[in-house]
Write a protein that holds these residues in place. Sequence first.
Motif, PDB file in Angstrom:
ATOM      1  N   ILE A 200      32.444  50.004  31.534  1.00 42.93           N
ATOM      2  CA  ILE A 200      33.533  49.857  32.736  1.00 42.93           C
ATOM      3  C   ILE A 200      33.054  50.365  33.942  1.00 42.93           C
ATOM      4  O   ILE A 200      33.189  49.843  35.101  1.00 42.93           O
ATOM      5  N   LEU A 201      32.540  51.720  33.897  1.00 46.11           N
ATOM      6  CA  LEU A 201      32.032  52.380  35.039  1.00 46.11           C
ATOM      7  C   LEU A 201      30.768  51.814  35.528  1.00 46.11           C
ATOM      8  O   LEU A 201      30.615  51.905  36.908  1.00 46.11           O
ATOM      9  N   ILE A 202      30.018  51.429  34.754  1.00 39.36           N
ATOM     10  CA  ILE A 202      28.745  50.831  35.059  1.00 39.36           C
ATOM     11  C   ILE A 202      29.077  49.437  35.826  1.00 39.36           C
ATOM     12  O   ILE A 202      28.526  49.063  36.972  1.00 39.36           O
ATOM     13  N   ALA A 203      30.097  48.693  35.529  1.00 45.24           N
ATOM     14  CA  ALA A 203      30.588  47.460  36.051  1.00 45.24           C
ATOM     15  C   ALA A 203      31.192  47.987  37.513  1.00 45.24           C
ATOM     16  O   ALA A 203      30.790  47.347  38.461  1.00 45.24           O
ATOM     17  N   VAL A 204      32.019  48.927  37.657  1.00 43.67           N
ATOM     18  CA  VAL A 204      32.418  49.398  38.767  1.00 43.67           C
ATOM     19  C   VAL A 204      31.459  49.726  39.793  1.00 43.67           C
ATOM     20  O   VAL A 204      31.534  49.754  40.856  1.00 43.67           O
ATOM     21  N   ASP A 205      30.305  50.570  39.484  1.00 41.76           N
ATOM     22  CA  ASP A 205      29.278  51.046  40.250  1.00 41.76           C
ATOM     23  C   ASP A 205      28.496  49.767  40.609  1.00 41.76           C
ATOM     24  O   ASP A 205      28.042  49.657  41.879  1.00 41.76           O
ATOM     25  N   GLY A 206      28.395  48.701  39.714  1.00 40.81           N
ATOM     26  CA  GLY A 206      27.705  47.399  40.366  1.00 40.81           C
ATOM     27  C   GLY A 206      28.445  47.115  41.295  1.00 40.81           C
ATOM     28  O   GLY A 206      27.664  46.527  42.263  1.00 40.81           O
ATOM     29  N   LEU A 207      29.875  46.910  41.320  1.00 43.34           N
ATOM     30  CA  LEU A 207      30.414  46.098  42.327  1.00 43.34           C
ATOM     31  C   LEU A 207      30.346  46.972  43.693  1.00 43.34           C
ATOM     32  O   LEU A 207      30.208  46.478  44.829  1.00 43.34           O
ATOM     33  N   GLY A 208      30.268  48.421  43.442  1.00 46.37           N
ATOM     34  CA  GLY A 208      30.229  49.371  44.441  1.00 46.37           C
ATOM     35  C   GLY A 208      28.898  49.191  45.376  1.00 46.37           C
ATOM     36  O   GLY A 208      28.667  49.411  46.453  1.00 46.37           O
ATOM     37  N   ALA A 209      27.945  48.542  44.546  1.00 42.99           N
ATOM     38  CA  ALA A 209      26.508  48.450  45.367  1.00 42.99           C
ATOM     39  C   ALA A 209      26.630  47.580  46.565  1.00 42.99           C
ATOM     40  O   ALA A 209      25.829  47.261  47.333  1.00 42.99           O
ATOM     41  N   TYR A 210      27.669  46.708  46.356  1.00 42.23           N
ATOM     42  CA  TYR A 210      27.818  45.640  47.559  1.00 42.23           C
ATOM     43  C   TYR A 210      28.852  46.076  48.544  1.00 42.23           C
ATOM     44  O   TYR A 210      29.306  45.243  49.387  1.00 42.23           O
ATOM     45  N   ALA A 211      29.425  47.363  48.687  1.00 40.01           N
ATOM     46  CA  ALA A 211      30.505  47.913  49.607  1.00 40.01           C
ATOM     47  C   ALA A 211      29.888  47.646  50.898  1.00 40.01           C
ATOM     48  O   ALA A 211      30.828  47.693  51.838  1.00 40.01           O
TER      49      ALA A 211
ATOM     50  N   ARG B 164      35.794  44.728  26.464  1.00 45.08           N
ATOM     51  CA  ARG B 164      35.460  45.915  25.794  1.00 45.08           C
ATOM     52  C   ARG B 164      36.834  46.535  24.819  1.00 45.08           C
ATOM     53  O   ARG B 164      36.466  47.125  23.779  1.00 45.08           O
ATOM     54  N   LEU B 165      37.936  45.990  25.236  1.00 54.12           N
ATOM     55  CA  LEU B 165      39.092  46.932  24.861  1.00 54.12           C
ATOM     56  C   LEU B 165      40.103  45.893  24.146  1.00 54.12           C
ATOM     57  O   LEU B 165      41.471  46.040  23.805  1.00 54.12           O
ATOM     58  N   GLU B 166      39.548  44.638  24.011  1.00 50.29           N
ATOM     59  CA  GLU B 166      40.141  43.435  23.383  1.00 50.29           C
ATOM     60  C   GLU B 166      41.467  43.075  23.949  1.00 50.29           C
ATOM     61  O   GLU B 166      42.609  43.057  23.215  1.00 50.29           O
ATOM     62  N   LEU B 167      41.775  43.140  25.264  1.00 50.39           N
ATOM     63  CA  LEU B 167      42.957  42.588  26.024  1.00 50.39           C
ATOM     64  C   LEU B 167      42.845  41.428  26.258  1.00 50.39           C
ATOM     65  O   LEU B 167      41.871  40.614  26.646  1.00 50.39           O
TER      66      LEU B 167
END
Length: 223
Positions: free
Chosen positions: A165-176, A198-201
Amino acid sequence: MTSRPQPKRTRKLPGERRSEIVETAAGIALGEGLEMITLRRVADELAVRPGLISHYFPVADHLVSEAFTYATTRERESLLPPQERDRTPVDRLAHFLVELADGDHLDLSRLWLNARHLSRFKEPLRHAVRAQETVTRAALVALIDEGVRAGDFTTDDPLKAALHILIAVDGLGAYANDDSAPQGPDIRDVAIETAETRLELTPGTLRARARPQPRPAGPAAAR
């Protein structure tokens, strides 16, 4: 001719003054970037002499690292409040990820991007970045672990799920810093979708459960 009485200055306690300096520097960091934090700039903001700032922070890099820590801590506590027992783990995760996806914390994303770049050259900042990464990761792991115990999330490895999840958050942050019109598919929900996978929601759960929350006062909340 009588002289005009001068306004009486109130001397602040050392702890209060130091906090004021860090808070002011954090506001500069969020609004303009860590590079703009100098002893003179902070002194100008507070209408004091630069020597007062250097009394508390003889090395400017230490003020930069503390300003980063202050700003990111305030933001994290608004996104992942440490004590929020009246809300379910799903609701708290939804608040965290939807707020980030919708751009409500762009200053925070820009600050992290800025800090990771500058930390190559500033050792105190590098330590601060690592420390804040550790705290954020631990907070998310604890939230996921709580959700697993409550039966809200399904995963046999909360740490691995948090990292994804945090890697995905950081990836989006690269476009800030990219304010151009988006091209191609909308990727804003990539961290949300990663969490749901990842959490089966059920897809769409987190957006459906998100609701606005009041933000703390102070420079970290200023936009």
